[in-house]
Design a protein around this motif. Structure first.
Motif, PDB file in Angstrom:
ATOM      1  N   HIS A 217       2.802  -1.177  19.085  1.00 30.43           N
ATOM      2  CA  HIS A 217       1.213  -2.351  19.214  1.00 30.43           C
ATOM      3  C   HIS A 217       1.340  -3.043  17.633  1.00 30.43           C
ATOM      4  O   HIS A 217       0.858  -4.160  17.372  1.00 30.43           O
ATOM      5  CB  HIS A 217       0.604  -0.870  19.201  1.00 30.43           C
ATOM      6  N   ILE A 218       1.485  -2.158  16.581  1.00 34.65           N
ATOM      7  CA  ILE A 218       1.789  -2.938  15.130  1.00 34.65           C
ATOM      8  C   ILE A 218       2.420  -3.616  15.334  1.00 34.65           C
ATOM      9  O   ILE A 218       2.240  -4.767  14.051  1.00 34.65           O
ATOM     10  CB  ILE A 218       1.863  -1.867  14.223  1.00 34.65           C
ATOM     11  N   HIS A 219       4.322  -4.115  15.483  1.00 34.62           N
ATOM     12  CA  HIS A 219       4.751  -4.968  15.701  1.00 34.62           C
ATOM     13  C   HIS A 219       4.764  -6.571  16.509  1.00 34.62           C
ATOM     14  O   HIS A 219       4.202  -7.576  15.669  1.00 34.62           O
ATOM     15  CB  HIS A 219       6.169  -4.290  16.012  1.00 34.62           C
ATOM     16  N   LEU A 220       3.457  -5.786  17.292  1.00 35.84           N
ATOM     17  CA  LEU A 220       3.378  -6.792  18.208  1.00 35.84           C
ATOM     18  C   LEU A 220       1.856  -7.476  18.231  1.00 35.84           C
ATOM     19  O   LEU A 220       1.746  -8.516  17.929  1.00 35.84           O
ATOM     20  CB  LEU A 220       2.995  -5.673  20.069  1.00 35.84           C
ATOM     21  N   TYR A 221       1.011  -6.749  17.501  1.00 35.01           N
ATOM     22  CA  TYR A 221      -0.074  -7.123  17.362  1.00 35.01           C
ATOM     23  C   TYR A 221       0.221  -8.707  16.093  1.00 35.01           C
ATOM     24  O   TYR A 221      -0.724  -9.260  15.767  1.00 35.01           O
ATOM     25  CB  TYR A 221      -0.820  -5.826  15.968  1.00 35.01           C
ATOM     26  N   GLU A 222       0.841  -8.201  14.823  1.00 34.15           N
ATOM     27  CA  GLU A 222       1.780  -9.223  13.885  1.00 34.15           C
ATOM     28  C   GLU A 222       1.950 -10.118  13.812  1.00 34.15           C
ATOM     29  O   GLU A 222       1.709 -11.307  13.564  1.00 34.15           O
ATOM     30  CB  GLU A 222       2.636  -8.077  12.829  1.00 34.15           C
ATOM     31  N   PHE A 223       2.828  -9.642  15.504  1.00 33.74           N
ATOM     32  CA  PHE A 223       3.455 -10.877  15.930  1.00 33.74           C
ATOM     33  C   PHE A 223       2.527 -12.371  16.461  1.00 33.74           C
ATOM     34  O   PHE A 223       2.927 -12.894  16.813  1.00 33.74           O
ATOM     35  CB  PHE A 223       3.981 -10.216  16.900  1.00 33.74           C
ATOM     36  N   HIS A 224       1.143 -10.782  17.069  1.00 36.95           N
ATOM     37  CA  HIS A 224       0.598 -11.980  17.860  1.00 36.95           C
ATOM     38  C   HIS A 224      -0.290 -13.179  16.798  1.00 36.95           C
ATOM     39  O   HIS A 224      -0.690 -14.049  17.310  1.00 36.95           O
ATOM     40  CB  HIS A 224      -0.646 -11.530  18.752  1.00 36.95           C
ATOM     41  N   LEU A 225      -0.721 -12.492  15.752  1.00 36.91           N
ATOM     42  CA  LEU A 225      -1.609 -12.934  14.866  1.00 36.91           C
ATOM     43  C   LEU A 225      -0.683 -14.146  13.909  1.00 36.91           C
ATOM     44  O   LEU A 225      -0.798 -15.103  14.565  1.00 36.91           O
ATOM     45  CB  LEU A 225      -1.617 -12.099  13.052  1.00 36.91           C
ATOM     46  N   ALA A 226       0.839 -13.715  13.911  1.00 31.68           N
ATOM     47  CA  ALA A 226       1.518 -15.164  13.109  1.00 31.68           C
ATOM     48  C   ALA A 226       1.318 -16.509  14.736  1.00 31.68           C
ATOM     49  O   ALA A 226       1.313 -17.518  14.481  1.00 31.68           O
ATOM     50  CB  ALA A 226       3.153 -14.312  13.223  1.00 31.68           C
ATOM     51  N   LEU A 227       1.438 -15.944  15.421  1.00 32.60           N
ATOM     52  CA  LEU A 227       2.158 -16.909  17.120  1.00 32.60           C
ATOM     53  C   LEU A 227       0.282 -17.405  16.975  1.00 32.60           C
ATOM     54  O   LEU A 227       0.367 -19.042  17.270  1.00 32.60           O
ATOM     55  CB  LEU A 227       2.196 -16.112  18.173  1.00 32.60           C
ATOM     56  N   ASN A 228      -0.863 -17.230  17.315  1.00 32.28           N
ATOM     57  CA  ASN A 228      -2.023 -17.513  17.170  1.00 32.28           C
ATOM     58  C   ASN A 228      -1.769 -18.658  16.124  1.00 32.28           C
ATOM     59  O   ASN A 228      -2.763 -19.405  16.243  1.00 32.28           O
ATOM     60  CB  ASN A 228      -3.077 -16.299  16.986  1.00 32.28           C
ATOM     61  N   LYS A 229      -1.778 -17.851  14.734  1.00 30.75           N
ATOM     62  CA  LYS A 229      -1.874 -19.377  13.549  1.00 30.75           C
ATOM     63  C   LYS A 229      -1.147 -20.191  14.036  1.00 30.75           C
ATOM     64  O   LYS A 229      -1.561 -21.460  13.727  1.00 30.75           O
ATOM     65  CB  LYS A 229      -0.905 -18.391  12.345  1.00 30.75           C
ATOM     66  N   LEU A 230      -0.109 -20.202  14.610  1.00 27.95           N
ATOM     67  CA  LEU A 230       1.140 -21.922  14.462  1.00 27.95           C
ATOM     68  C   LEU A 230       0.294 -22.679  16.114  1.00 27.95           C
ATOM     69  O   LEU A 230      -0.203 -23.543  15.829  1.00 27.95           O
ATOM     70  CB  LEU A 230       2.552 -20.690  15.710  1.00 27.95           C
ATOM     71  N   GLU A 231      -0.736 -21.721  16.815  1.00 30.53           N
ATOM     72  CA  GLU A 231      -1.182 -22.474  18.165  1.00 30.53           C
ATOM     73  C   GLU A 231      -2.475 -23.179  17.757  1.00 30.53           C
ATOM     74  O   GLU A 231      -3.027 -24.023  17.581  1.00 30.53           O
ATOM     75  CB  GLU A 231      -1.886 -21.483  19.183  1.00 30.53           C
ATOM     76  N   LEU A 232      -3.306 -22.922  16.136  1.00 28.20           N
ATOM     77  CA  LEU A 232      -4.459 -23.326  15.730  1.00 28.20           C
ATOM     78  C   LEU A 232      -3.514 -24.304  15.097  1.00 28.20           C
ATOM     79  O   LEU A 232      -4.426 -25.423  14.644  1.00 28.20           O
ATOM     80  CB  LEU A 232      -4.536 -22.112  15.173  1.00 28.20           C
ATOM     81  N   TYR A 233      -2.920 -23.916  14.548  1.00 29.27           N
ATOM     82  CA  TYR A 233      -1.863 -24.947  13.570  1.00 29.27           C
ATOM     83  C   TYR A 233      -1.425 -26.665  14.548  1.00 29.27           C
ATOM     84  O   TYR A 233      -2.260 -27.736  13.702  1.00 29.27           O
ATOM     85  CB  TYR A 233      -0.866 -24.910  12.524  1.00 29.27           C
ATOM     86  N   ILE A 234      -0.992 -26.188  15.650  1.00 34.95           N
ATOM     87  CA  ILE A 234      -0.303 -27.069  16.762  1.00 34.95           C
ATOM     88  C   ILE A 234      -1.973 -27.698  16.889  1.00 34.95           C
ATOM     89  O   ILE A 234      -1.830 -29.380  16.640  1.00 34.95           O
ATOM     90  CB  ILE A 234       0.025 -26.344  17.511  1.00 34.95           C
ATOM     91  N   SER A 235      -3.163 -26.837  17.382  1.00 29.45           N
ATOM     92  CA  SER A 235      -4.046 -28.177  18.283  1.00 29.45           C
ATOM     93  C   SER A 235      -4.864 -28.867  16.694  1.00 29.45           C
ATOM     94  O   SER A 235      -5.445 -29.630  16.891  1.00 29.45           O
ATOM     95  CB  SER A 235      -5.160 -27.190  18.205  1.00 29.45           C
ATOM     96  N   GLU A 236      -4.618 -28.368  15.921  1.00 28.27           N
ATOM     97  CA  GLU A 236      -5.038 -29.357  14.576  1.00 28.27           C
ATOM     98  C   GLU A 236      -4.438 -29.928  13.860  1.00 28.27           C
ATOM     99  O   GLU A 236      -4.861 -31.497  13.306  1.00 28.27           O
ATOM    100  CB  GLU A 236      -5.726 -28.270  13.026  1.00 28.27           C
ATOM    101  N   ASN A 237      -3.040 -30.744  14.742  1.00 28.78           N
ATOM    102  CA  ASN A 237      -1.926 -31.787  14.090  1.00 28.78           C
ATOM    103  C   ASN A 237      -1.674 -32.284  14.817  1.00 28.78           C
ATOM    104  O   ASN A 237      -0.947 -32.927  15.144  1.00 28.78           O
ATOM    105  CB  ASN A 237      -1.589 -30.729  12.955  1.00 28.78           C
ATOM    106  N   LYS A 238      -2.216 -32.296  16.561  1.00 35.04           N
ATOM    107  CA  LYS A 238      -1.836 -33.289  17.093  1.00 35.04           C
ATOM    108  C   LYS A 238      -1.447 -33.938  17.196  1.00 35.04           C
ATOM    109  O   LYS A 238      -2.467 -35.573  16.339  1.00 35.04           O
ATOM    110  CB  LYS A 238      -3.019 -32.580  18.577  1.00 35.04           C
TER     111      LYS A 238
END
Length: 238
Positions: A217-238
């Protein structure tokens, strides 16, 4: 990765516009200003020459470097969007599978999808509770085509991470055309503890058949945070 009208260096743009203003002012307005210092004319000539030399240098950079970079970004944009969407879809598939409706019978393979809001609001506590209910060797909702069976959760997580790593590697091949923030996020995903564990030779062996996914769960939560940050970056730079 989004093309820009002007170079991204604010300092360079400010110097150029200041140089244009100085040249314009000295050319058309200097004769109206009285000379108060003996060295004033020499200073004005020096300032004019320096400012005038900046203008063609900037224009050369703009035409030869910036416009070419914009053209390259435009040509590579479909690849960047395709790989970025691929990463996002695989990430969402994994966390949608975790989020599946507990009230549905397992054989129905029904998945309750996250919204953007619920996905971004996932907490470590919520994820740990969800993962504690899933046995590592139980069937995930995704089938291995050609074998007629469902992946277990270890296989599904491994498959998802490998596919995401493949898309990241494709983007890294054109890293010279990506923003530094984009590269930083991709590197954080690729170097996450989960990806490192997947790449380890003993990932499957370190999980016992009766273990729950809580162990990750700790590894998957860290993974989630990084990927969610990528989605946010992509949405802001379309």
């Amino acid at each position: 990765m989004k093309p820009t009208y002007l170079p991204k260096s604010y300092l360079l743009n400010i110097i150029f516009f200041c140089a244009v203003i100085i040249v314009f002012f000295i050319t058309f307005m200097s004769h109206k200003i009285p000379l108060y210092f003996s060295w004033g004319q020499n200073f004005e000539d020096l300032l004019f020459r320096l400012s005038f030399s900046i203008i063609p240098s900037y224009l050369f950079y703009f035409i030869v470097v910036h416009l070419k970079s914009n053209k390259d970004k435009k040509n590579l944009r479909p690849l960047v969007i395709g790989c970025s969407n691929g990463i996002s879809n695989k990430y969402r598939n994994l966390f949608d599978a975790f989020h599946q409706n507990d009230s549905k019978l397992q054989y129905e393979r029904t998945i309750q999808f996250h919204t953007d809001e619920t996905l971004s609001n996932i907490t470590e506590e919520y994820l740990s509770k969800t993962l504690s209910k899933i046995k590592v060797n139980s069937n995930s909702p995704y089938m291995i085509f050609g074998q007629g069976r469902y992946m277990n959760w270890v296989e599904f997580i491994t498959f998802t991470c490998n596919e995401i790593e493949r898309d990241i590697n494709s983007l890294m091949l054109i890293s010279s055309h990506l923003d530094s923030e984009h590269i930083s996020i991709l590197y954080k995903i690729k170097s996450s503890e989960l990806m490192q564990a997947i790449d380890g030779y003993n990932f499957k062996d370190m999980l016992m058949p009766n273990d729950s996914l809580y162990i990750l769960h700790i590894h998957l939560y860290e993974f989630h945070l990084a990927l969610n940050k990528l989605e946010l970056y992509i949405s802001e730079n379309k």
